[in-house]
Motif scaffolding. Structure first.
Motif: not given
Length: 931
Positions: A849-862
């Motif tokens: 689930k690439k799109d969701k993974a990208r979204s969660w990685l962005s949240k972790s960095c924020q």
């Protein structure tokens, strides 16, 4: 001799009844059960009174005579002959008064009891009307469309009769004709007489030729198409028709019916686009038609009813009927502009022009009708002619003037129109501003001044004046002065906006490209309605909200005004510097920091930020000068000394850096400076000198745990390392990192039991330390004791229930199908933990689930931009699953965040082999090391 009252005389007057004659048959004491004795001489010829028991028995068994309770008005017997005199009347009145008085006293109690009994009865046996009272009240809010959607109430008796047919057990003989018809039903004929066609016998004995019927039908259709192929001519909508005109909506409708243009070639193909409706839709249309017919017949002056009826016919596909209905609506409601507009919509443009011309005769002041007439015109010249005619009828319509100005191609004609419009409608701010925009700057200034005098309560005019000054190149001070005058004038006129409204105006002006006017608005109004003790907090909140909405100039103006009020607050200067770093240029940032260091010379971080900006810009000389000024302002500042050393070391000035460190140890001599001195010597190959500095520092700062860590890294003898750890753990028992390093050393030496013992002892000293629990679990995993590791992790989660590190380990310990459930449990316990977020992102990545993974990685960095491991995971994801552009974007964001923490990130950054490497190389190496 004194006289005394005679007591016998008083008693005689008090008991006078003793001298009276007793009533007949009286026996003394009879009521108390006594039975006296009498003689013949006492009672004479009368009979004996008897005993008390006999008297009671006589009363009990005495029969009631029928006439005992007769009407006193109709007396018989003893009082039959008496006369009803005034005394009797007065007595009756007195009794009546007493009865009324007693009834009045009991009325409230009686009525309350009756009401209570009635309520109890209604509660036990409610009426139907009371049961549906709430539903009846809700019927008041039913709209006309909902009324129209109600189904018809039909009778079900027919269905019941059809469905409830009963078999009476009777049987009937089937006629032979029925059997013969059933036999010949599916019989087919294989031959057709081409000359005579299919002859069908009729009741009269004649035959029907279907071929002739088909030919006649085709000929009729051809004639109809020929009639409809012509076009009709209509009068233009230039002016309203005269009163003597005989054109009516009905005649228009008739004309429309005969002048419709139809394409014969596309007629049959157009039939394919007709949508067939289901039985339910047809039923709904019939019901709606019946309801609306009732509405327009009941109230023919109700315009919405005619419009709805026309639209129902339009939906049903009966366009001609819809036009006829709306034409009738125009006749019945000639003062309703909606009906006329609906009629124009339903007709073709040529007929619509005639309809609107008739509508204007009835409603010459309707702006909507005039604008609809303009839309129906095809060429600009006709549109302008209709608009000017409309302005003659409605000279005070701002909308018509605006449309007329927009239709003009020549700016001079538009100027003439706007000048005339402002004369006729001097209260319209839009027209004044439009006129000013078309004029030259000098004339525009005059126009705005005239508008300001005409409309003193308009803030738009003052804003337009400030924007005009900005466009001609006026200085910001003059614009600020103009805006202050405008705010004062509006306050005097009682038309001053609130602070929030002024900020919205500033944002709008910023979007329109006038930053100086935006700043002037903020400076003049941002301090209104704010208490002195709340100003700092309110302005910071405003700046944050404005930056989130993208209004950078407005946020910059708010912070700039706050800096003038609070110039001594270093945190406010840092906020301004961060804003410039994010959205400004290096020059603006350095200017802000220079002003900040002048106002807050004791703020070390401002000096360091300024020196760093000069260094990043390649101006090392200016950076050294800034640090020199920082030394003068803060002679014993540890941060300034270390920054100077780092600047020299980064520019390969090793000798100068070592000299600065020597001065720092002598002048400042903090534990951090001693530690940096040892690290500096180690990084540049002099391990003996580094060890010397560490030993000297430990002698001075025995409780600084990082000194022991550095010393362990400089030693080669295992015994010395173990002894150093023993001393360090005694001196710094509260340092989990020291315990973890000691445990890893013992594990590396092969003494796993001692490693476990050290971690257990560390957990006893440092309660609720998730890092120690995590290290203990890792020790068991490395020892291939999976069950022991799970049991230990379970105990760890009981003690540290909100640890993201432990929950992350628990997720990875689960088998792959169960990780999703464990992730949900972890997110419930610790919602915003960055470690959990990046773990969930990695699990989503593994599931594809690439799109969701990208979204969660962005949240972790924020959530934690200071963690380099999170940025490395995101960068690694984009390298493998994304594009090079996205990976480069992550790299730039990480460089701007400047992370300092992260287990893998710190191991890479602090490795002496990576000394002097760029940030890009360090992040790429960290991403490659992740697993």
């Amino acid at each position: 001799m004194s006289t005394r009252a005679n007591p016998l005389k008083n008693n005689a007057s008090k008991f006078a009844f003793l001298s009276m004659q007793p009533p007949p048959g009286y026996v003394a004491g009879l009521g108390r059960g006594a039975s006296g004795f009498t003689t013949r001489s006492d009672i004479g010829p009368a009979r004996d009174g008897g005993s008390m028991e006999e008297a009671v028995s006589d009363l009990q068994f005495k029969e009631i005579e029928p006439e005992q309770f007769q009407d006193p008005e109709n007396e018989t017997g003893l009082f039959a002959g008496t006369v009803y005199d005034k005394d009797d009347e007065e007595a009756d009145k007195v009794y009546d008064m007493i009865d009324d008085r007693m009834d009045e006293r009991r009325r409230a109690r009686r009525e309350a009891a009756e009401k209570k009994a009635e309520e109890a009865h209604l509660a036990a046996n409610p009426k139907i009307q009371t049961q549906f009272s709430d539903l009846k009240r809700s019927l008041a809010g039913v709209s006309e469309e909902e009324w129209g959607a109600l189904p018809e109430a039909g009778s079900l008796t027919g269905k019941r009769r059809k469905n409830n047919t009963r078999n009476d057990g009777k049987s009937y003989v089937v006629p032979d004709s029925v059997l013969a018809g059933a036999r010949d039903r599916n019989e087919m004929s294989n031959s057709v007489d081409d000359e005579a066609g299919v002859a069908t016998p009729a009741s009269t004995g004649s035959t029907t030729d279907f071929r002739e019927i088909g030919q006649a039908r085709d000929k009729s259709l051809s004639l109809r198409l020929d009639q409809l192929s012509g076009t009709s001519s209509t009068a233009p909508v230039g002016a309203p028709t005269s009163k003597t005109s005989s054109t009516t909506p009905s005649s228009q409708s008739a004309a429309a019916g005969t002048s419709t243009s139809v394409d014969p070639k596309g007629y049959l193909s157009g039939l394919n686009s007709v949508q067939l409706k289901s039985d339910a839709e047809i039923g709904d249309i019939k019901k709606a038609r019946a309801l609306l017919e009732s509405v327009i017949k009941t109230n023919p002056k109700h315009a919405p009813g005619w419009i709805a009826a026309g639209r129902v016919e339009e939906v049903a596909g009966r366009q001609a009927v819809a036009r006829k209905v709306i034409a009738a609506g125009c006749e019945n409601c000639p003062k309703s502009e909606d009906v006329w507009l609906e009629a124009a919509r339903l007709n073709i443009p040529q007929d619509a022009k005639v309809i609107l011309a008739n509508a204007i005769s009835h409603l010459p002041q309707s702006v909507k009708i005039w604008l609809k007439a303009v839309d129906l015109e095809n060429d600009p010249k006709s549109k302008r002619r209709v608009l000017r005619k409309a302005i003659e009828y409605i000279p005070n319509s701002v909308r018509l003037w605006k449309e007329a100005v927009n239709m003009e191609d020549d700016p001079q004609d538009a100027l003439i129109l706007l000048a005339r419009a402002t004369e006729l409608i001097p209260s319209s701010v839009e027209l004044w501003l439009a006129l000013a925009r078309l004029e030259t700057p000098d004339n525009a200034k005059k126009i705005i001044n005239k508008a300001r005098k005409t409309i003193p309560t308009s803030h738009e005019i003052w804003i337009a004046a400030a924007r005009l000054q900005e466009q001609v190149g006026t200085s910001s001070a003059d614009i600020d002065k103009l805006m202050n005058n405008g705010v004062g004038s509006l306050r005097a006129a009682g038309a001053l906006l609130s602070r929030e409204q002024w900020l919205k105006e500033a944002e709008r002006v910023e979007q329109e490209g006038s930053p100086l006017t935006c700043a002037a608005i903020v400076k003049a109004t941002v301090h209104y309605d704010v208490e002195d003790e709340d100003k700092y907090a309110v302005w910071m909140d405003d700046a944050d909200a404005l930056e989130e909405r993208g209004s950078i100039e407005t946020a910059r103006a708010v912070i700039g005004f706050a800096l003038k009020v609070f110039p001594e607050r270093s945190k406010l200067w840092r906020r301004a510097a961060e804003l410039e770093k994010q959205h400004g240029s290096r020059n603006t940032l350095t200017n802000i920091l220079k002003t900040a260091t002048q106002n807050c010379p004791k703020a070390e971080v401002l000096w360091l930020m300024l020196a760093k900006e000069h260094w990043l810009g390649g101006d090392v000389k200016s950076a050294r000068q800034v640090l020199g000024d920082a030394f003068n302002a803060n002679p014993s500042s540890e941060a300034v000394w270390l920054a100077a050393v780092k600047l020299e070391a980064e520019n390969n000035e090793i000798k100068n850096a070592r000299m600065l460190l020597n001065k720092a140890r002598s002048q400042c001599g903090t534990e951090r400076i001693w530690m940096k001195s040892a690290v500096f010597e180690r990084q540049h190959g002099d391990r003996a000198e580094a060890l010397k500095y560490v030993n000297e520092a430990i002698a001075k700062f025995a409780t600084f745990d990082k000194l022991y860590m550095i010393k362990v890294g400089l030693l080669d003898n295992n015994k010395e390392i173990r002894d150093t750890f023993a001393v360090a753990l005694k001196a710094c028992p509260q340092s989990p990192t020291l315990w973890i390093l000691a445990s890893r050393f013992e594990e590396k030496m092969g003494v796993v039991i001692r490693s476990r013992a050290l971690l257990e002892k560390a957990r006893l000293i440092n309660k609720n330390c998730d890092a120690l629990w995590a290290e203990a679990v890792k020790v068991e995993e490395r020892a291939n004791a999976a069950n022991q590791a799970k049991a230990l992790l379970s105990k760890a989660l009981q003690e540290c229930q909100t640890s993201g590190l432990l929950w992350s380990m628990a997720i990875w310990m689960e088998p792959r199908p169960s990780r999703k459930t464990k992730s949900v449990d972890a997110l419930r316990k610790v919602t915003d933990d960055p470690t959990i977020i990046v773990t969930v992102a990695r699990t989503l990545w593994m599931e594809g689930k690439k799109d969701k993974a990208r979204s969660w990685l962005s949240k972790s960095c924020q959530a934690d931009p200071d963690n380099g491991d999170h940025w490395a995971w995101w960068y690694k994801f984009e390298l493998q699953e994304g594009t090079p552009e996205k990976a480069q974007g992550v790299l730039e964001s990480a460089k701007q965040a400047e992370p300092h923490h992260g287990e893998v990130w710190q191991s890479v950054v602090k490795d002496d082999r990576n000394l002097g490497k760029a940030f890009d190389a360090l992040l790429k190496q960290t991403a490659a090391s992740l697993s």
